[in-house]
Motif scaffolding. Structure first.
Motif, short mmCIF file in Angstrom:
data_model
loop_
_atom_site.label_atom_id
_atom_site.label_comp_id
_atom_site.label_asym_id
_atom_site.label_seq_id
_atom_site.Cartn_x
_atom_site.Cartn_y
_atom_site.Cartn_z
N LYS A 1 149.70 -46.75 -75.68
CA LYS A 1 150.33 -47.73 -74.89
C LYS A 1 151.86 -47.48 -74.30
O LYS A 1 152.21 -47.67 -73.08
N ARG B 1 154.45 -43.61 -72.08
CA ARG B 1 153.66 -43.11 -70.93
C ARG B 1 154.53 -42.77 -69.54
O ARG B 1 154.12 -42.20 -68.66
N THR B 2 155.76 -43.12 -69.94
CA THR B 2 156.79 -42.48 -68.91
C THR B 2 158.11 -41.98 -69.63
O THR B 2 158.23 -42.46 -70.68
N ARG C 1 154.77 -35.49 -77.75
CA ARG C 1 153.23 -36.01 -77.32
C ARG C 1 152.24 -34.79 -77.33
O ARG C 1 151.31 -35.12 -77.89
N GLN D 1 143.64 -38.08 -75.31
CA GLN D 1 144.62 -39.09 -74.96
C GLN D 1 145.94 -38.75 -74.88
O GLN D 1 146.65 -39.12 -73.91
N ILE E 1 148.42 -38.03 -71.25
CA ILE E 1 149.73 -38.68 -71.15
C ILE E 1 150.89 -37.57 -70.87
O ILE E 1 151.58 -37.70 -69.78
N LYS F 1 150.38 -35.58 -67.59
CA LYS F 1 150.98 -36.71 -66.57
C LYS F 1 152.35 -36.82 -66.46
O LYS F 1 152.85 -37.21 -65.55
#
Length: 273
Positions: free
Chosen positions: A44, A47-48, A197, A215, A219, A222
């Motif tokens: 969660k 992600r940025t 990540r 997953q 992330i 992206k």
């Protein structure tokens, strides 16, 4: 009693399947969270990218390629090459951000140490980096580097967690400790560190946890990471992920690349700046 990595509740062992009980806390989910499809906390967060990953001048996310930006010792800022080029076009050759003249190499260490004394987290990390690799007249001292990295990590520097992770992961200059490495990678990744990540994805894939690997790589893909996108593509080519997942990774990656792009950056890269 074990803590669920999704709902973060401390629950009795009976709340977990046998498979989940065997997992480390950060990737363990109770049966209730599994049934509900609740995401792990580490999926969660991060992600940025953090605001610290933006160029302080143009405010665009810094390129992931370290050669496309430069760290300025005078102000402890990472400035993209596009902004460097733009200021040079205006006849300014000093620091594009603080306008200070470029320091001599003999001055750099004193500048860093002054900021370290003032408690600057970025300076603490950079001094650790100097000890790690033995730069600016310092003898290589990994123990001192770790001490400084840990101090910077406590102050929220994700790069410090990442460097600690790689040190313990590689086990070249310190005793190899995969658990410590993963812990630091996870903290760094949840702070938006792209390469941490990616490394987590590699760890999970090698452990046979292909869904968790996907997953992580989704992330980081992206966020603009080429290697992560290639890993998702490889999974797709081997029928381990859906076409929709790969398409989503492609779209997210392209969007991130566009966000990191500008005419000045493209020109600077073409000029080899």
């Amino acid at each position: 009693m074990k803590i669920c990595g999704a709902c973060v509740r401390e629950l009795p062992d009976g709340s977990y399947s046998e498979e989940q009980r065997a997992r480390r806390q950060s990737i363990r989910r109770c049966e209730e969270c599994v049934a509900a499809g609740n995401q792990l906390v580490q999926m969660k967060k991060g992600r940025t990218r953090s605001e610290g990953d933006d160029c302080p001048i143009c405010q665009l996310p810094l390129p992931l390629d370290p050669l496309q930006s430069a760290f300025r010792m005078c102000c402890m800022k990472e400035v993209c090459n596009g902004c460097v080029l733009a200021t040079r076009k205006r006849g300014m050759w000093d620091c594009p951000f603080c306008r200070a003249p470029a320091p001599d190499e003999s001055q750099v260490l004193a500048m860093i140490q002054k900021r370290v004394a003032a408690g600057d987290p970025v300076a603490i990390f950079n001094l650790g980096n100097r000890y790690h690799f033995g730069r600016y007249g310092l003898e290589k001292d990994v123990a001192r580097a770790i001490e400084l990295y840990e101090r910077a990590a406590e102050l929220g520097v994700t790069d410090a967690h990442y460097n600690l992770g790689t040190l313990y992961d590689e086990g070249t200059d310190v005793e190899k400790d995969v658990d410590k490495a993963i812990c630091h990678y996870e903290t760094s990744a949840m702070g938006g560190h792209v390469f941490a990540r990616f490394n987590l994805g590699c760890k999970e894939y090698n452990a046979g946890n292909h869904n968790l690997a996907l997953q992580h790589w989704m992330i980081s893909a992206k966020l603009g990471d080429d290697d992560s996108l290639n890993e998702v593509k490889s999974l797709f080519m081997n029928d381990l992920v859906t076409k929709a997942d790969y398409a989503a990774a492609l779209r997210g990656h392209q969007s991130a690349v566009e966000e990191m792009s500008s005419p000045d950056r493209a020109e600077a890269k073409a000029l080899g700046l």
